[in-house]
Design a protein around this motif. Structure first.
Motif, PDB file in Angstrom:
ATOM      1  N   GLU A 161      -8.084  -2.078  -4.463  1.00 35.56           N
ATOM      2  CA  GLU A 161      -7.661  -3.356  -3.893  1.00 35.56           C
ATOM      3  C   GLU A 161      -6.181  -3.314  -3.543  1.00 35.56           C
ATOM      4  OE1 GLU A 161      -7.441  -8.122  -5.068  1.00 35.56           O
ATOM      5  OE2 GLU A 161      -8.362  -6.683  -6.432  1.00 35.56           O
ATOM      6  N   ALA A 162      -5.386  -2.750  -4.450  1.00 28.16           N
ATOM      7  CA  ALA A 162      -3.957  -2.604  -4.177  1.00 28.16           C
ATOM      8  C   ALA A 162      -3.723  -1.670  -2.998  1.00 28.16           C
ATOM      9  CB  ALA A 162      -3.242  -2.075  -5.421  1.00 28.16           C
ATOM     10  N   ALA A 163      -4.510  -0.601  -2.920  1.00 32.62           N
ATOM     11  CA  ALA A 163      -4.375   0.336  -1.805  1.00 32.62           C
ATOM     12  C   ALA A 163      -4.720  -0.333  -0.486  1.00 32.62           C
ATOM     13  CB  ALA A 163      -5.276   1.545  -2.039  1.00 32.62           C
ATOM     14  N   GLN A 164      -5.735  -1.172  -0.495  1.00 33.80           N
ATOM     15  CA  GLN A 164      -6.158  -1.845   0.735  1.00 33.80           C
ATOM     16  C   GLN A 164      -5.085  -2.797   1.247  1.00 33.80           C
ATOM     17  OE1 GLN A 164      -9.685  -4.403   0.501  1.00 33.80           O
ATOM     18  NE2 GLN A 164     -10.442  -3.434   2.365  1.00 33.80           N
ATOM     19  N   ILE A 165      -4.406  -3.469   0.329  1.00 33.08           N
ATOM     20  CA  ILE A 165      -3.342  -4.385   0.730  1.00 33.08           C
ATOM     21  C   ILE A 165      -2.210  -3.625   1.409  1.00 33.08           C
ATOM     22  CG2 ILE A 165      -1.555  -5.931  -0.144  1.00 33.08           C
ATOM     23  CD1 ILE A 165      -3.580  -6.807  -2.295  1.00 33.08           C
ATOM     24  N   LEU A 166      -1.771  -2.543   0.788  1.00 36.43           N
ATOM     25  CA  LEU A 166      -0.680  -1.755   1.357  1.00 36.43           C
ATOM     26  C   LEU A 166      -1.092  -1.138   2.687  1.00 36.43           C
ATOM     27  CD1 LEU A 166       0.627   0.015  -1.866  1.00 36.43           C
ATOM     28  CD2 LEU A 166       1.657  -1.916  -0.665  1.00 36.43           C
ATOM     29  N   TRP A 167      -2.317  -0.654   2.741  1.00 36.21           N
ATOM     30  CA  TRP A 167      -2.816  -0.049   3.986  1.00 36.21           C
ATOM     31  C   TRP A 167      -2.877  -1.074   5.107  1.00 36.21           C
ATOM     32  CZ3 TRP A 167      -7.485  -1.600   6.218  1.00 36.21           C
ATOM     33  CH2 TRP A 167      -7.883  -0.865   7.342  1.00 36.21           C
ATOM     34  N   SER A 168      -3.344  -2.285   4.816  1.00 39.44           N
ATOM     35  CA  SER A 168      -3.471  -3.307   5.850  1.00 39.44           C
ATOM     36  C   SER A 168      -2.115  -3.677   6.430  1.00 39.44           C
ATOM     37  CB  SER A 168      -4.164  -4.553   5.294  1.00 39.44           C
ATOM     38  OG  SER A 168      -3.321  -5.255   4.389  1.00 39.44           O
ATOM     39  N   LYS A 169      -1.095  -3.705   5.591  1.00 42.76           N
ATOM     40  CA  LYS A 169       0.250  -4.027   6.081  1.00 42.76           C
ATOM     41  C   LYS A 169       0.798  -2.889   6.939  1.00 42.76           C
ATOM     42  CE  LYS A 169       1.417  -7.150   2.278  1.00 42.76           C
ATOM     43  NZ  LYS A 169       2.351  -7.454   1.170  1.00 42.76           N
TER      44      LYS A 169
END
Length: 259
Positions: A95-103
Motif C-alpha cells: 500500500e505504501a509502495a502504491q502511494i509513492l508509485w502513484s505520485k
C-alpha cells in the motif's frame, strides 16, 4: 526358606517394568516455523521502521512512475506458512509502495502536459481580458459607432471561445491524470497538480481544472466547464447591450446583430 510367587497382571518389559507402568516419554515442544516474507518484498523496498502511534514507516528506492503498479504477489497469499500478521504486513508495505508509485507516475505523466498547459492558460486570460476591454468600450462608444464596436465584440468572443475550448481540452487531460492518482492512493494521499506545477516553476493556482466527471459526464452538446463559464459571461453582456439599446430607443438596436 519358603518362596512365594505373585502372579502379575501385565508382562514385564526389558527394563523389568510392566508396560502399564513405563513412564511416558515427554514430547519435545515444536518450534513454530516462521516463514521469511522478504522474498515477497517489493523490488524497491528498503526497510521498515516503527512509526508513531503503533504505525510504521516504509522506505523504498526512488520510483520513476514507469514501473508496473505495485501489487503483492499472489504467491504470498497462497503460501500456507505465512501467518495472518505477515500477510497484513505485506499488504501495508505494498500500500505504501502504491502511494509513492502513484505520485511518481503523476509527476512523470503530468510534467509535459503542465508545460503545454501554461501558454494555453495565458492565451485564455489574454482573450478574456480583451473581451472585457471591448465590452467596457461600449461606455465610451458614440451612438453612431456601435456597429463597429459590435464587430470588435464578436471578434473578441470568437477568440475567447477558441481559447476556452483549447484550455478545456488540456484541463481534461490533467483532470484524468489527477483522478488516476487519487484512485491509486486515495484522497488522503492526493498529490495536487498545483504542487507538481510549482515544482516545475509554474503557478497553476488560478488554473480552472475541475473533476474529470465535469469533462466526461455531459449531455450531448453540453459545453465543457470553461466554455460554459464563457457562454454565461457572453450572454450576460449581450442581454445588457440589448436592454440599453431598447431603453435608449436606438434605431440601430443591436438586438438583431446579437441574437
Amino acid at each position: 526358606m519358603t518362596h512365594t510367587t505373585i502372579p502379575l497382571k501385565h508382562p514385564l518389559d526389558d527394563t523389568g517394568l510392566s508396560n502399564q507402568q513405563a513412564p511416558a516419554q515427554p514430547t519435545p515442544p515444536q518450534t513454530p516455523v516462521i516463514a521469511d516474507i522478504s522474498r515477497y518484498n517489493h523490488p524497491l523496498f528498503l526497510r521498515r521502521e516503527p512509526g508513531r502511534h503503533a504505525g510504521a514507516t516504509y522506505y523504498f528506492a526512488a520510483f520513476t512512475g514507469s514501473e508496473p503498479e505495485p501489487q503483492a504477489p499472489r504467491a504470498a497469499y497462497n503460501y500456507k506458512v505465512l501467518t495472518w500478521e505477515q500477510i497484513c504486513e505485506l499488504g501495508r508495505q505494498y500500500e505504501a509502495a502504491q502511494i509513492l508509485w502513484s505520485k511518481a507516475r503523476l509527476r512523470r505523466q503530468a510534467t509535459p502536459v503542465l508545460r503545454k498547459a501554461a501558454p494555453l492558460w495565458e492565451a485564455w486570460t489574454a482573450a478574456k481580458t480583451e473581451l472585457e476591454r471591448v465590452y467596457t468600450g461600449f461606455r465610451q462608444t458614440e451612438d453612431g459607432r456601435w456597429r463597429a464596436q459590435l464587430l470588435r465584440l464578436t471578434d473578441a468572443e470568437t477568440t475567447a471561445e477558441a481559447a476556452a475550448g483549447a484550455w478545456d481540452e488540456i484541463a481534461r487531460q490533467l483532470a484524468q491524470l489527477a483522478a488516476a492518482q487519487i484512485n491509486a492512493a486515495g484522497y488522503d494521499d492526493e498529490l495536487r497538480l498545483t504542487t507538481v506545477a510549482k515544482d516545475l516553476g509554474l503557478d497553476a493556482s488560478d488554473w480552472h481544472i475541475e473533476h474529470i466527471d465535469a469533462y466526461t459526464d455531459r449531455f450531448w452538446g453540453e459545453p465543457t466547464p470553461l466554455l460554459e463559464r464563457l457562454a454565461q459571461q457572453v450572454n450576460a453582456q449581450r442581454e445588457r447591450l440589448v436592454e440599453v439599446a431598447r431603453l435608449a430607443g436606438d434605431p440601430e438596436n443591436p438586438q438583431h446583430q446579437l441574437v
